[in-house]
Design a protein around this motif. Structure first.
Motif, short mmCIF file in Angstrom:
data_model
loop_
_atom_site.label_atom_id
_atom_site.label_comp_id
_atom_site.label_asym_id
_atom_site.label_seq_id
_atom_site.Cartn_x
_atom_site.Cartn_y
_atom_site.Cartn_z
N SER A 76 -1.90 24.91 -5.05
CA SER A 76 -0.75 25.12 -5.06
C SER A 76 -0.10 24.67 -3.44
O SER A 76 -1.25 23.30 -4.28
N THR A 77 0.46 24.18 -2.68
CA THR A 77 1.12 23.31 -2.20
C THR A 77 0.88 23.06 -1.22
O THR A 77 0.49 21.80 -0.68
N ASP A 78 -0.58 23.66 0.14
CA ASP A 78 -1.42 23.12 0.68
C ASP A 78 -2.06 22.53 -0.33
O ASP A 78 -3.11 21.20 0.77
N VAL A 79 -3.25 22.85 -1.51
CA VAL A 79 -3.76 21.87 -1.58
C VAL A 79 -3.17 20.14 -2.26
O VAL A 79 -3.65 18.68 -2.29
N GLN A 80 -1.93 20.20 -3.00
CA GLN A 80 -1.27 18.63 -3.01
C GLN A 80 -1.43 17.97 -1.70
O GLN A 80 -1.39 17.20 -1.86
N ALA A 81 -0.74 18.81 -0.45
CA ALA A 81 -0.73 17.93 0.69
C ALA A 81 -2.11 17.67 0.96
O ALA A 81 -2.32 16.61 1.81
N TRP A 82 -2.95 18.51 0.69
CA TRP A 82 -4.32 18.55 0.98
C TRP A 82 -4.64 17.04 0.44
O TRP A 82 -5.76 15.54 0.49
N VAL A 83 -4.93 16.54 -0.96
CA VAL A 83 -5.04 15.59 -1.85
C VAL A 83 -4.05 14.71 -1.78
O VAL A 83 -4.93 13.27 -1.25
N ASN A 84 -3.21 14.76 -0.87
CA ASN A 84 -2.08 13.84 -0.95
C ASN A 84 -2.48 12.96 0.75
O ASN A 84 -2.45 11.54 0.97
N ALA A 85 -3.12 13.97 1.65
CA ALA A 85 -3.97 13.06 2.73
C ALA A 85 -4.71 13.02 3.01
O ALA A 85 -4.96 11.38 3.05
N VAL A 86 -5.54 12.86 1.54
CA VAL A 86 -6.51 12.69 1.36
C VAL A 86 -6.99 10.51 0.41
O VAL A 86 -7.37 9.94 1.00
N ALA A 87 -5.57 10.70 0.29
CA ALA A 87 -5.41 10.01 -0.68
C ALA A 87 -4.78 8.24 0.64
O ALA A 87 -4.97 7.67 0.44
N ALA A 88 -4.42 8.99 1.45
CA ALA A 88 -3.75 7.69 2.31
C ALA A 88 -4.57 7.63 2.96
O ALA A 88 -4.43 6.99 3.75
N ALA A 89 -5.39 8.84 3.17
CA ALA A 89 -6.79 7.83 4.32
C ALA A 89 -7.43 7.04 3.50
O ALA A 89 -8.21 5.78 3.84
N ALA A 90 -7.66 7.33 1.98
CA ALA A 90 -8.41 6.42 1.18
C ALA A 90 -7.97 4.77 1.13
O ALA A 90 -8.41 4.20 1.42
N VAL A 91 -6.07 5.29 1.15
CA VAL A 91 -5.45 3.50 0.72
C VAL A 91 -6.30 3.07 2.81
O VAL A 91 -6.07 1.38 2.47
N GLY A 92 -5.79 3.95 3.33
CA GLY A 92 -6.30 3.44 4.63
C GLY A 92 -7.26 2.80 5.07
O GLY A 92 -7.93 1.39 5.44
N PRO A 125 1.02 -0.85 0.57
CA PRO A 125 0.05 0.15 0.02
C PRO A 125 0.39 0.96 -0.20
O PRO A 125 0.17 2.50 -0.80
N ALA A 126 2.15 0.99 0.37
CA ALA A 126 2.50 2.94 0.90
C ALA A 126 2.96 2.84 -0.78
O ALA A 126 3.39 4.06 -1.43
N THR A 127 3.71 2.03 -1.51
CA THR A 127 3.82 1.85 -2.69
C THR A 127 2.57 2.74 -4.08
O THR A 127 2.91 3.59 -4.43
N ILE A 128 1.55 2.54 -3.73
CA ILE A 128 0.62 2.80 -3.75
C ILE A 128 0.43 4.56 -3.66
O ILE A 128 0.09 5.38 -4.18
N LEU A 129 0.38 5.17 -2.73
CA LEU A 129 1.14 5.88 -2.00
C LEU A 129 2.02 7.06 -2.83
O LEU A 129 1.55 7.67 -2.61
N ALA A 130 2.37 6.10 -2.93
CA ALA A 130 3.85 7.11 -3.80
C ALA A 130 3.34 7.91 -4.24
O ALA A 130 3.54 8.38 -5.24
N LEU A 131 2.91 6.70 -5.44
CA LEU A 131 2.02 6.48 -7.20
C LEU A 131 1.67 7.69 -7.14
O LEU A 131 1.45 8.95 -8.03
N ILE A 132 0.53 7.55 -6.48
CA ILE A 132 -0.25 9.24 -6.22
C ILE A 132 0.19 9.92 -5.81
O ILE A 132 -0.38 11.34 -6.46
N ALA A 133 1.13 10.38 -4.54
CA ALA A 133 2.42 11.00 -4.87
C ALA A 133 2.69 12.47 -5.30
O ALA A 133 2.50 13.22 -6.42
N ILE A 134 3.68 11.33 -6.67
CA ILE A 134 3.75 11.05 -7.43
C ILE A 134 3.37 12.04 -8.59
O ILE A 134 3.39 12.86 -9.86
N CYS A 135 1.88 11.37 -8.62
CA CYS A 135 1.11 12.05 -9.87
C CYS A 135 0.76 12.79 -9.71
O CYS A 135 0.19 13.82 -10.75
N VAL A 136 0.56 13.19 -8.37
CA VAL A 136 -0.23 14.79 -7.86
C VAL A 136 0.88 15.94 -7.99
O VAL A 136 0.75 17.26 -8.96
#
Length: 121
Positions: free
Chosen positions: A30-46, A8-19
């Motif tokens: 913005s950097t904030d929006v990118q951070a939020w998108v990655n946070a929600v992706a992490a929650a969804a993968v969880g 699952p960590a690889t999936i999260l890394a892929l999402i972060a790189i795509c963002v």
């Protein structure tokens, strides 16, 4: 069928790189929006991992709801803290009610009733 396999960590890394790629090549975020998108992706993968592992889904769903609400507020949702608390309380109660239907007591109810009866002396 394995969706995430053991990575699952690889999936999260892929999402972060795509963002980051999307932001580099045209997505005006913005950097904030990118951070939020990655946070929600992490929650969804969880949540997905919890569903696939059949363990702790309730906590994962509540965490996802918190992350989604934080994202919405971060992106401009104008809700008071009271409204946010009511929504998160409702999510917690619904998840608790669902969890209750999924849990089986280790001892049958009849066994508990028979122990509660007083014995004659």
């Amino acid at each position: 069928m394995r969706i995430l396999g053991r990575e699952p960590a690889t999936i999260l890394a892929l999402i972060a790189i795509c963002v980051k790629l999307a932001a580099a090549f045209g997505w005006d975020a913005s950097t904030d929006v990118q951070a939020w998108v990655n946070a929600v992706a992490a929650a969804a993968v969880g949540v997905l991992v919890a569903v696939l592992a059949h363990d702790g889904i309730g906590a994962a769903v509540i965490g996802f709801a918190q992350a989604a609400l934080a994202l919405a507020v971060g992106l401009g949702l104008d809700w008071s803290s009271e409204k946010q608390a009511v929504v998160l309380t409702a999510v917690t109660i619904v998840v608790g009610m669902w969890d209750r239907t999924q849990v089986t007591a280790p001892v049958p109810a009849a066994a508990v009733r028979s122990r509660a009866k007083p014995t004659a002396v």
